[in-house]
Design an enzyme around this catalytic site. Structure first.
Site, short mmCIF file in Angstrom:
data_model
loop_
_atom_site.label_atom_id
_atom_site.label_comp_id
_atom_site.label_asym_id
_atom_site.label_seq_id
_atom_site.Cartn_x
_atom_site.Cartn_y
_atom_site.Cartn_z
N ASP A 1 5.57 -4.40 -1.17
CA ASP A 1 4.59 -4.83 -2.45
C ASP A 1 3.35 -5.77 -1.66
O ASP A 1 3.64 -6.95 -1.68
CB ASP A 1 5.05 -5.19 -3.75
CG ASP A 1 3.98 -5.27 -5.03
OD1 ASP A 1 2.99 -5.34 -4.50
OD2 ASP A 1 4.47 -5.31 -6.01
N LYS B 1 -5.57 -5.22 -9.59
CA LYS B 1 -5.70 -6.62 -9.11
C LYS B 1 -6.97 -6.39 -8.08
O LYS B 1 -7.82 -5.94 -8.46
CB LYS B 1 -4.33 -7.18 -8.39
CG LYS B 1 -3.19 -6.70 -9.06
CD LYS B 1 -3.22 -7.64 -10.68
CE LYS B 1 -2.23 -7.06 -11.85
NZ LYS B 1 -0.66 -6.99 -11.16
N TYR C 1 7.13 -9.49 -8.75
CA TYR C 1 6.32 -9.27 -10.13
C TYR C 1 7.57 -9.16 -10.97
O TYR C 1 8.40 -8.43 -11.01
CB TYR C 1 5.70 -8.20 -9.91
CG TYR C 1 4.73 -7.95 -10.92
CD1 TYR C 1 3.65 -8.91 -11.51
CD2 TYR C 1 4.88 -6.75 -11.92
CE1 TYR C 1 2.89 -8.31 -12.60
CE2 TYR C 1 4.23 -6.35 -12.98
CZ TYR C 1 2.95 -7.19 -13.22
OH TYR C 1 2.66 -6.99 -14.38
N ARG D 1 -3.36 17.32 -13.54
CA ARG D 1 -2.37 16.74 -13.39
C ARG D 1 -1.71 16.94 -11.87
O ARG D 1 -1.01 16.31 -11.31
CB ARG D 1 -1.00 17.06 -14.19
CG ARG D 1 0.10 16.16 -14.20
CD ARG D 1 0.99 16.01 -15.36
NE ARG D 1 1.17 17.36 -16.49
CZ ARG D 1 1.53 18.52 -16.14
NH1 ARG D 1 2.13 18.47 -15.03
NH2 ARG D 1 1.61 19.31 -16.89
C1 PLP Z 1 0.44 -6.59 -11.34
C2 PLP Z 1 1.43 -6.24 -10.48
C3 PLP Z 1 2.45 -5.18 -10.33
C4 PLP Z 1 2.09 -4.20 -11.51
O1 PLP Z 1 1.02 -3.48 -11.64
P1 PLP Z 1 0.54 -2.64 -12.86
O2 PLP Z 1 -0.87 -2.00 -12.40
O3 PLP Z 1 0.17 -3.85 -13.84
O4 PLP Z 1 1.41 -1.66 -13.64
C5 PLP Z 1 3.24 -4.84 -9.33
N1 PLP Z 1 3.23 -5.76 -8.45
C6 PLP Z 1 2.45 -7.08 -8.33
C7 PLP Z 1 2.78 -7.85 -7.03
C8 PLP Z 1 1.50 -7.03 -9.37
O5 PLP Z 1 1.02 -8.33 -9.25
#
Ligand code: PLP
Length: 394
Positions: free
Chosen positions: A179, A204, A114, A61
């Site tokens: 992001d 992604k 998101y 951790r």
């Molecule tokens: C999918 C996504 C998230 C969240 O990510 P997870 O890995 O599903 O927790 C945050 N921001 C964007 C732009 C995303 O496409």
């Protein structure tokens, strides 16, 4: 060795020659033997205090060598000193908000985002006060306790772009989190434009094969320390097997993004000419907010688009029902094409008012274009829209 195509293949692998290996070792240990207690206590103190690594990893951790390796690779791709890996993109955002709370607690946010990010911010779950503003209002709404500005560009699901440099200038001393999930480091490096934090849902494009859930925040080493403290204290860890798969996926990142983007440019043009489609939202067509930033802040328009079915919800639902090659599923940035309905699925948790204000309508579909042969993607989309048209008439 600074070009992204080369970095994607080689970053985080610099010690292979010395180790005598050709693929990243996977370390699944939960604990590490401490024979030298003085070194053990010093390592423990360092890691609990947010150090990237120490002589002894002590407990998984606190530190894991396989996760550390992919973090180093992603930091190289984003051009930042450090990268902190989490069990998901949402765990990464949660750590950012807990850190922001300790530095003041007021957070300025530009919509759209998101869906779950919007929900996490609006719900107040992390104890922060989120204020949703237009990008142009940031300088005006900044307060003494503003700890963070959050933007997403390209934004989910409308593909609106936000001018990172302008937001950084307006935020002044307040750090800006971008992001950058939709852009990937292949198309955009927000840290070069002044962003203090670059976040990715590594689930992604970075992973790229639909088999890893992970998140990262890239930033300076100084800003990374408190983020590691939150990770160690809350246990929001990236699993080493996920880290290995993520690192494996990175090797083809540049190739995947280039191919998916080339496909997307073609698909967007064909969709725009299709009679069943009222409007296509794609930066490469100039049809999203601040699309002029393609070629400046973004090196290309990306592989995601949204489009409005002329016949609304019924037609959108019918397309979801009739696609074959394309998977009707949430998520994005995989090698295969994915289509989903933001209003009904990913953005279901967003308030009706915010959905309406940001253009998330019942007829809107979001398409993440994969690396298949573009004519096969189009043939599938075209037959689904044809059948959607017939089921509308019937
Ligand atoms: C999918 C996504 C998230 C969240 O990510 P997870 O890995 O599903 O927790 C945050 N921001 C964007 C732009 C995303 O496409």
């Amino acid at each position: 060795m600074s070009r992204i195509e080369t970095l994607a293949v080689h970053a985080g692998r610099e010690d292979f020659a010395e180790l005598g290996v050709h693929a990243p070792p996977i370390d699944l240990s939960t604990t590490y033997p401490v024979r030298d207690l003085d070194e053990g206590t010093a390592s423990f103190d360092a890691l609990v205090g947010g150090a990237a690594s120490a002589g002894n990893s002590i407990y998984a951790r606190l530190h894991n060598p396989t996760v550390d390796r992919v973090e180093k690779a992603i930091a190289r791709l984003e051009g930042t000193e450090a990268c902190v890996g989490y069990g998901s993109g949402m765990a990464a955002l949660t750590a950012m908000l807990m850190d922001a709370r300790s530095r003041g607690g007021h957070v300025l946010v530009v919509r759209p985002l998101y869906g779950t990010s919007d929900h996490l911010l609006a719900s107040g779950l992390c104890g922060i006060e989120a204020e949703f503003v237009d990008a142009g209002e940031i300088a005006l709404r900044k307060r003494a306790d503003t700890a963070l500005v959050i933007i997403e560009t390209p934004a989910n699901p409308t593909l609106d772009l936000v001018d990172i440099r302008a937001v950084v200038a307006a935020a002044g001393h307040v750090p800006v989190l971008v992001d950058s999930t939709f852009a990937t480091p292949v198309l955009q490096n927000p840290a070069e434009l002044g962003a203090a934090y670059v976040m990715h849902s590594a689930t992604k494009f970075l992973g790229g094969h639909g088999d890893v859930i992970a998140g990262v925040v890239c930033c300076s080493e100084e800003r990374a320390k408190p983020l590691r403290v939150v990770r160690a204290a809350t246990g929001a860890l990236m699993h080493p097997l996920g880290a290995y798969l993520l690192h494996r996926g990175l090797a083809t990142l540049a190739l995947r993004v280039e191919r998916a983007q080339a496909n997307a440019e073609d698909i967007a043009r064909r969709l725009a000419a299709h009679p069943a489609v009222a409007k296509v939202f794609y930066p490469g067509l100039g049809t999203t907010r601040n699309a002029h930033l393609v070629g400046e802040q973004m090196r290309g328009p990306g592989a995601l688009m949204a489009f409005e079915m002329a016949e609304g919800y019924g037609a959108a639902a019918a397309v979801m029902a009739h696609v074959g090659l394309i998977t009707p599923a949430v998520s994005l940035g995989s090698v295969d094409s994915l289509i989903q309905h933001p209003s009904g699925l990913t953005h279901r948790v967003v308030s009706e008012a915010a959905k309406t204000a940001t253009g998330i309508t019942p007829g809107l579909l979001r398409l993440s274009v994969g690396i298949e042969a573009v004519d096969d993607i189009w043939a599938d989309l075209d037959q689904a829209m044809r059948r959607a048209g017939m089921s509308q008439v019937a």
